[in-house]
Design a protein around this motif. Structure first.
Motif, PDB file in Angstrom:
ATOM      1  N   CYS A 206       0.842  -1.193   0.000  1.00  0.00           N
ATOM      2  CA  CYS A 206       0.000   0.000   0.000  1.00  0.00           C
ATOM      3  C   CYS A 206       0.875   1.239   0.000  1.00  0.00           C
ATOM      4  N   ASP A 207       0.522   2.243  -0.797  1.00  0.00           N
ATOM      5  CA  ASP A 207       1.294   3.471  -0.722  1.00  0.00           C
ATOM      6  C   ASP A 207       0.512   4.590  -0.038  1.00  0.00           C
ATOM      7  N   ARG A 208      -0.538   4.210   0.694  1.00  0.00           N
ATOM      8  CA  ARG A 208      -1.268   5.199   1.480  1.00  0.00           C
ATOM      9  C   ARG A 208      -1.333   4.720   2.909  1.00  0.00           C
ATOM     10  N   PRO A 209      -1.290   5.644   3.875  1.00  0.00           N
ATOM     11  CA  PRO A 209      -1.176   5.214   5.273  1.00  0.00           C
ATOM     12  C   PRO A 209      -2.367   4.407   5.805  1.00  0.00           C
ATOM     13  N   LEU A 210      -3.590   4.879   5.586  1.00  0.00           N
ATOM     14  CA  LEU A 210      -4.723   4.172   6.197  1.00  0.00           C
ATOM     15  C   LEU A 210      -4.947   2.772   5.625  1.00  0.00           C
TER      16      LEU A 210
ATOM     17  N   PRO B  91       4.977   4.541   3.387  1.00  0.00           N
ATOM     18  CA  PRO B  91       3.724   4.398   2.635  1.00  0.00           C
ATOM     19  C   PRO B  91       2.954   5.717   2.569  1.00  0.00           C
ATOM     20  N   LEU B  92       3.538   6.710   1.933  1.00  0.00           N
ATOM     21  CA  LEU B  92       2.904   8.013   1.789  1.00  0.00           C
ATOM     22  C   LEU B  92       3.057   8.465   0.339  1.00  0.00           C
ATOM     23  N   ARG B  93       1.958   8.960  -0.234  1.00  0.00           N
ATOM     24  CA  ARG B  93       2.054   9.550  -1.559  1.00  0.00           C
ATOM     25  C   ARG B  93       2.469  11.009  -1.403  1.00  0.00           C
ATOM     26  N   ASP B  96      -0.112  12.896   0.351  1.00  0.00           N
ATOM     27  CA  ASP B  96      -0.195  12.692   1.806  1.00  0.00           C
ATOM     28  C   ASP B  96       0.841  13.544   2.529  1.00  0.00           C
ATOM     29  N   ARG B 136       4.155   7.388  -4.724  1.00  0.00           N
ATOM     30  CA  ARG B 136       4.816   7.246  -3.421  1.00  0.00           C
ATOM     31  C   ARG B 136       6.022   8.181  -3.350  1.00  0.00           C
TER      32      ARG B 136
END
Lengths: 265, 268, 289
Positions: A206-210, B91-93, B96, B136
């Motif tokens: 996953c590349d998003r935190p939630l 795990p941050l775009r 984000d 990312r």
């Protein structure tokens, strides 16, 4: 097979998995792997002391966990963090050994605290696991954004006015709390495995935190459920399956992240 | 140290002196910055660049002098620290990271809101990062990451944007792109930009003013009034030549002079 | 000097074996600990130490010496780590953690099999915490071989190890084979861990490697001095701990404290004393200046 005697271990294992998935996500993200390994073991003498002197398990474990987090946070300002953590760890293990040596059934108690007794969780244990687990998860969700920001960059967090020292202490305490909750069920050593494996795979996918957090929890649950099933089928220890699954998830994550250059030499 | 607002100026610094660990790092530095201006802060390592930025942020207490912020008196500062290094697997775009600039210090889970998303989109657009907004952060190039971090600093709409060596570790064409981008942002939004750099030539085409630091003292003003042989010679205390070589500025000490500033002779 | 020791202490055969083998193990572990800490591998040490407990549990199942089991398992884990090393520190920690978790899972299984299979020892405590007083004459030869090999590796590769810990790139430019040095270090480390695990148990063996070396590195920046200091502190911790365990029988009226606890306590006490002493000395110097 799942019904009856296994019901409470099933519930306890699931709670521990959720907790380890959530806390582990930040452990991996913030690179606090060693602390996540040491703090559970720091609570080891607490359980031993509670058993020996009949103290309240929850209060004793909490006190030791917070003490451990504070000592590691304070010591790492003076010396290198990994050395401070290692020294704290062996001191606590030594103290645990001293206390446990007074107990009847010494060897079995040691084994249980290290590798867990998921198949022998008592209702009292279950209450403690649920209570501590709920508090820890709520605290993580409250501190979600500052934890992410300071995990991204300590400098950017300082600019935004996030108090780094306090956040670090809070986070280490959370790790210690999660460990304390996991200790009676999966043992000090496998609580750690459950924190590292699922989260390290989730962040690669996953590349998003939630969503990453959610996947980490899902993988931790799958690990525990699978391990429980295999353990009851083979009679082998749950911890063996949890540990091996943790390594498997880590390797899967490495393979998934192979496209990113930084892993290569 | 923050005094009453000064409507016409974004920042007024008078006789600022700062000591760190008993050593005087800045001595009586004075300069002003108007809204929409871009100002370069030029000086070698250890000449007090970072200390000046940190004292403007309030991280370091001055031992003397005043710092006045303009505008409505609220201290709205954006800051980009030197060399923000990112874990490649975070795990941050990009999006984000910018959102964390908006409310990363707040407690609780981030609730999706149209207004929040609009502000993040606007900041991403301001740095022309729409194309990689959903990628990312760790997979972006150095120049792309720098754009995202500038958006991170911009998204709270600061009146003054401070950047510590934003062009360091970028290749020359990315450095020029980022410098031009900052120029555009300051003109378009009226944000005053103060950025430090070791090397002057990338900044010459974009900056309105320059602060030249040497030995803790500063010469400040428009480029043409500061980067001159007489002004820099007075600042360093011995003769300095300022040469124009095919449109590039070279700052060189006269033969036999000290060697404490030969760094600026580096030609990119 | 010897007259200060309690009556009968040096005459007891277990004490003699403990002093000789334990002292040797402590010196080897402390010496290997210095380059280990300089390379920033406190966590790797701890992980390999814990993983070695799987070997300790395996040894009775396949009928080998416990030392062989400890070394075998931590060496296997070390090779697993070296097989695909990530570059960044945080990633290395994560890899160490994953291997460590699996190793412990295996330890859990072997300890369980120790109890359930015929021929197993069923002694989880012995593997995890050990006892220096259970060493016998038959342990001297394996210990000497393992320790000798670790010291030989250290003697051969100490300088490139130190150079590589300062700056890997610089070391590579100077012709240091980083990979080979890393492997030599891991081999010395696993041998030292095996020795330490044999005396104080797998999970406490970290103490013998980290505590004296950390104290020595607080007291001096010079590698040669750090090595000598670490060896001295390690030996003092081991012998002091053995004496303390012996005396605890008197203090507690028959409930002797576990020897491993005593050794760890003395080692950490020495470490704290070194850190505090250094701090006070610095304060004093600042006051005088």
């Amino acid at each position: 097979m799942i019904a009856g005697i296994f019901a409470s271990s099933w519930v306890a294992g699931s709670i521990v998995a959720v907790l380890a998935g959530v806390i582990g996500f930040f452990v991996v993200l913030r690179g606090s792997v060693f602390a996540a390994h040491a703090l559970p073991l720091g609570a080891f003498p607490a359980v031993a002391a509670a058993r020996l002197w009949g103290l309240d398990l929850l209060a004793t474990v909490l006190a030791f966990s917070v003490l451990g987090a504070a000592v590691v946070a304070a010591l790492s300002r003076r010396t290198r963090r990994d050395i401070a953590t290692a020294l704290w760890l062996v001191l606590m293990l030594g103290a645990g050994e001293l206390i446990l040596s007074r107990l009847q059934g010494y060897s079995r108690a040691v084994y249980g605290l290290f590798f867990g007794q998921l198949l022998g969780v008592t209702p009292a244990d279950l209450h403690m696991i649920a209570g501590v687990g709920a508090v820890a998860v709520v605290l993580v969700l409250i501190a979600f954004r500052p934890l992410l920001l300071s995990g991204l960059s300590a400098d950017l967090a300082a600019v935004a006015g996030v108090p780094a020292g306090l956040l670090d202490l809070v986070f280490l305490t959370l790790v210690a709390l999660a460990a304390a909750a996991a200790l009676p069920a999966v043992g000090a050593l496998l609580a750690f495995s459950l924190m590292v494996g699922p989260a390290s795979a989730a962040r690669m996918v996953c590349d998003r935190p939630l969503p990453g957090l959610a996947l980490s929890v899902a993988l931790a649950l799958a690990t525990v459920w699978g391990a429980l099933l295999l353990a009851s089928a083979t009679g082998w220890p749950v911890g063996f399956f949890v540990g091996v699954a943790g390594l498997g998830l880590y390797v899967a994550g490495r393979l998934a992240g192979r496209g990113y250059a930084p892993l290569r030499r | 140290m923050t005094g009453a607002p000064d409507a016409a100026l974004a920042l007024r610094v008078e006789d600022l002196s700062v000591s760190v660990g008993g050593r005087r790092v800045l001595a009586q530095v004075s300069f002003t910055l108007a809204p929409g201006e871009l100002c370069g802060l030029i000086g070698a390592n250890g000449s007090g660049n970072t200390t000046l930025l940190r004292s403007l942020l309030g991280f370091v207490a001055p031992s003397g002098g005043t710092i006045r912020l303009g505008g409505d008196g609220a201290r709205r500062l954006g800051y980009l620290p030197q060399k923000v290094s990112v874990d490649p697997f975070m795990p941050l775009r990009a999006r984000d990271v910018v959102a964390l600039g908006l409310d990363g210090h707040r407690l609780g889970l981030p609730l999706p809101s149209r207004q929040r998303r609009a502000r993040v989109d606007a900041a991403l657009a301001a740095v022309s990062a729409e194309a990689f907004a959903d990628r990312r952060i760790g997979t972006l190039s150095g120049g792309q990451q720098q754009r995202v971090f500038i958006a991170h600093a911009l998204v709270r709409r600061p009146q003054l944007l401070l950047l510590d060596e934003p062009l360091a570790s970028l290749d020359p064409s990315s450095a020029t792109e980022i410098a031009t981008l900052l120029r555009r942002i300051s003109r378009d939004t009226g944000i005053a930009v103060l950025m430090s750099a070791h090397e002057i030539n990338t900044l010459v085409p974009v900056m309105d003013r320059v602060i030249y630091l040497a030995g803790g003292r500063a010469a400040a003003g428009p480029v043409a009034e500061v980067i001159r042989s007489d002004v820099l010679s007075r600042l360093y205390g011995h003769h300095i030549d300022v040469l124009d070589v095919h449109g590039r500025i070279l700052v060189v000490p006269a033969p036999g002079a000290g060697h404490d500033h030969t760094h600026v002779t580096r030609v990119p | 000097m010897l007259g200060l020791l309690p009556v009968g202490f040096l005459d007891s055969a277990p004490v003699q074996h403990a002093l000789v083998i334990g002292g040797f193990a402590a010196v080897v572990a402390a010496l290997v600990g210095v380059p280990t800490l300089l390379r920033g591998q406190a966590f790797v040490t701890d992980a390999l130490a814990h993983v070695s407990s799987a070997g300790g549990a395996l040894a009775p199942l396949i009928g080998i010496n416990a030392l062989g089991g400890f070394v075998l398992m931590s060496l296997a884990a070390a090779l697993g780590l070296e097989a695909a090393p990530p570059r960044q520190r945080a990633e290395r920690d994560l890899q160490t953690g994953a291997v460590f978790g699996a190793g412990l899972g295996v330890a859990a299984l072997f300890l369980y099999l120790d109890v359930t299979l015929p021929g197993g020892s069923g002694n989880a405590v012995g593997v995890l915490f050990g006892s220096v007083f259970l060493l016998g004459a038959s342990d001297i030869l394996p210990a000497a071989l393992a320790g000798g090999a670790a010291l030989a590796l250290l003697a051969l590769y100490l300088r490139p190890m130190l150079l590589a810990s300062l700056d890997p790139d610089l070391a590579a430019v100077q012709g240091v084979r980083l990979r080979r040095v890393g492997l030599a270090h891991l081999a010395a480390l696993t041998l030292a861990i095996g020795l330490a695990a044999m005396t104080v148990g797998a999970v406490l063996s970290t103490a013998l490697l980290v505590a004296p070396a950390a104290a020595a590195l607080v007291l001096t920046d010079r590698p040669a001095r750090a090595l000598m200091l670490a060896a001295g502190l390690g030996l003092a911790g081991m012998w002091g701990g053995i004496l303390m365990a012996w005396q605890s029988y008197v203090w507690t009226a028959g409930h002797a404290w576990p020897a491993s606890f005593c050794i760890v306590a003395v080692l950490i006490g020495l470490n704290l004393a070194a850190t505090l002493g250094r701090g006070l000395w610095r304060l004093g110097r600042r006051g005088a200046a």
